[in-house]
Design a protein around this motif. Sequence first.
Motif, PDB file in Angstrom:
ATOM      1  N   ARG A  20      14.592 -30.701  32.412  1.00 56.10           N
ATOM      2  CA  ARG A  20      15.653 -29.720  32.630  1.00 56.10           C
ATOM      3  C   ARG A  20      15.900 -28.898  31.368  1.00 56.10           C
ATOM      4  O   ARG A  20      16.144 -27.689  31.445  1.00 56.10           O
ATOM      5  CB  ARG A  20      16.941 -30.420  33.073  1.00 56.10           C
ATOM      6  N   GLU A  31      21.000 -22.426  35.625  1.00 61.01           N
ATOM      7  CA  GLU A  31      20.958 -22.509  37.082  1.00 61.01           C
ATOM      8  C   GLU A  31      19.524 -22.411  37.595  1.00 61.01           C
ATOM      9  O   GLU A  31      19.093 -23.204  38.436  1.00 61.01           O
ATOM     10  CB  GLU A  31      21.812 -21.404  37.696  1.00 61.01           C
ATOM     11  N   THR A  32      18.772 -21.447  37.091  1.00 59.74           N
ATOM     12  CA  THR A  32      17.395 -21.272  37.542  1.00 59.74           C
ATOM     13  C   THR A  32      16.521 -22.431  37.086  1.00 59.74           C
ATOM     14  O   THR A  32      15.686 -22.934  37.852  1.00 59.74           O
ATOM     15  CB  THR A  32      16.819 -19.946  37.010  1.00 59.74           C
ATOM     16  N   ASP A  34      17.416 -25.503  36.542  1.00 60.61           N
ATOM     17  CA  ASP A  34      17.723 -26.663  37.375  1.00 60.61           C
ATOM     18  C   ASP A  34      17.121 -26.528  38.774  1.00 60.61           C
ATOM     19  O   ASP A  34      16.691 -27.516  39.372  1.00 60.61           O
ATOM     20  CB  ASP A  34      19.236 -26.836  37.487  1.00 60.61           C
ATOM     21  N   ARG A  35      17.093 -25.301  39.290  1.00 61.57           N
ATOM     22  CA  ARG A  35      16.553 -25.098  40.633  1.00 61.57           C
ATOM     23  C   ARG A  35      15.071 -25.430  40.680  1.00 61.57           C
ATOM     24  O   ARG A  35      14.600 -26.097  41.620  1.00 61.57           O
ATOM     25  CB  ARG A  35      16.786 -23.646  41.073  1.00 61.57           C
ATOM     26  N   TYR A  36      14.332 -25.018  39.650  1.00 66.36           N
ATOM     27  CA  TYR A  36      12.899 -25.304  39.647  1.00 66.36           C
ATOM     28  C   TYR A  36      12.602 -26.751  39.258  1.00 66.36           C
ATOM     29  O   TYR A  36      11.588 -27.316  39.685  1.00 66.36           O
ATOM     30  CB  TYR A  36      12.157 -24.308  38.759  1.00 66.36           C
ATOM     31  N   ALA A  38      14.536 -29.152  40.298  1.00 64.75           N
ATOM     32  CA  ALA A  38      14.797 -29.812  41.576  1.00 64.75           C
ATOM     33  C   ALA A  38      13.623 -29.598  42.542  1.00 64.75           C
ATOM     34  O   ALA A  38      13.227 -30.525  43.269  1.00 64.75           O
ATOM     35  CB  ALA A  38      16.085 -29.268  42.191  1.00 64.75           C
ATOM     36  N   ALA A  39      13.060 -28.388  42.537  1.00 67.79           N
ATOM     37  CA  ALA A  39      11.908 -28.115  43.399  1.00 67.79           C
ATOM     38  C   ALA A  39      10.714 -28.974  42.994  1.00 67.79           C
ATOM     39  O   ALA A  39       9.929 -29.420  43.843  1.00 67.79           O
ATOM     40  CB  ALA A  39      11.539 -26.636  43.320  1.00 67.79           C
ATOM     41  N   GLY A  77      15.739 -16.352  35.477  1.00 71.85           N
ATOM     42  CA  GLY A  77      16.917 -16.428  36.333  1.00 71.85           C
ATOM     43  C   GLY A  77      17.930 -15.357  36.006  1.00 71.85           C
ATOM     44  O   GLY A  77      17.780 -14.601  35.048  1.00 71.85           O
TER      45      GLY A  77
END
Length: 268
Positions: A20, A31-32, A34-36, A38-39, A77
Amino acid sequence: MTDASNDLAAQIGANLPYLRRYARALTGSQETGDRYAAATLEAVLADSAVLNAGENVKTGLFHAFHVVWSSAGAPLGDPDSRFSAIAQAHMITLTPGSREVLLLRSIEGFTEAEIAGIMGIDIESVAGLHEKALHEMKSTMSGRVMIIEDEAIIAMDIAAIVQEMGHDVTGIAATRTEAAALASREKPDLILADIQLADKSSGIDAVNDILARFDAIPVIFITAFPERLLTGERPEPAFLITKPYSEEQVRSAVSQAMFFSSTETLHA
């Protein structure tokens, strides 16, 4: 779950904060990033074989992230702070791949061979991109650096590294109170801070005191307890070095922080 599954989950969990951290620095947005991240976890849960591309779970996890992020077009992001916006504007000027190599080597501590596997390139390319990144980072402007550290030897070592880079050290504070007073005498362009300070005060609180009084200042935390900052809560530090640190890690983080912060307050 089997013992093997439990062990794999534990290893992934232990390395997730560092993924992260890397993802945020790479995308310029928590935010971005964390999104990737998570992906990436979703891809691993769907097929744990993607981890086999690395020499171990950590390199496999970072490789899986690169596959996911690159497949999406290596996006940045939406900026979540003024510094994120500036970072993204500066990233456009960097040689493609050089920032990834610099982060993976200097901050995350991967070897050239591991980086080659993570990014899917050869070792010679890794070496070349690393040199390119260092050259580009050296073009940053010099600034005033404040150090918050209660261990005298470590503080002097960090100060020497920073000064050799061409920056001015405004002073060294060992407590929260000293830090506030030092910042009041001379506003820094960058803060390097430990978490645990001399009188059991917190470097985090010291930094928050300073940021409450001044416009946003980039901060690098140098700590033996990274898990206290990489919690998934917002905000998280953009720059975090784990003790014991290397000179290369400090140089890299300082250069990046200076490069990606506003140059309006920095000395030419």
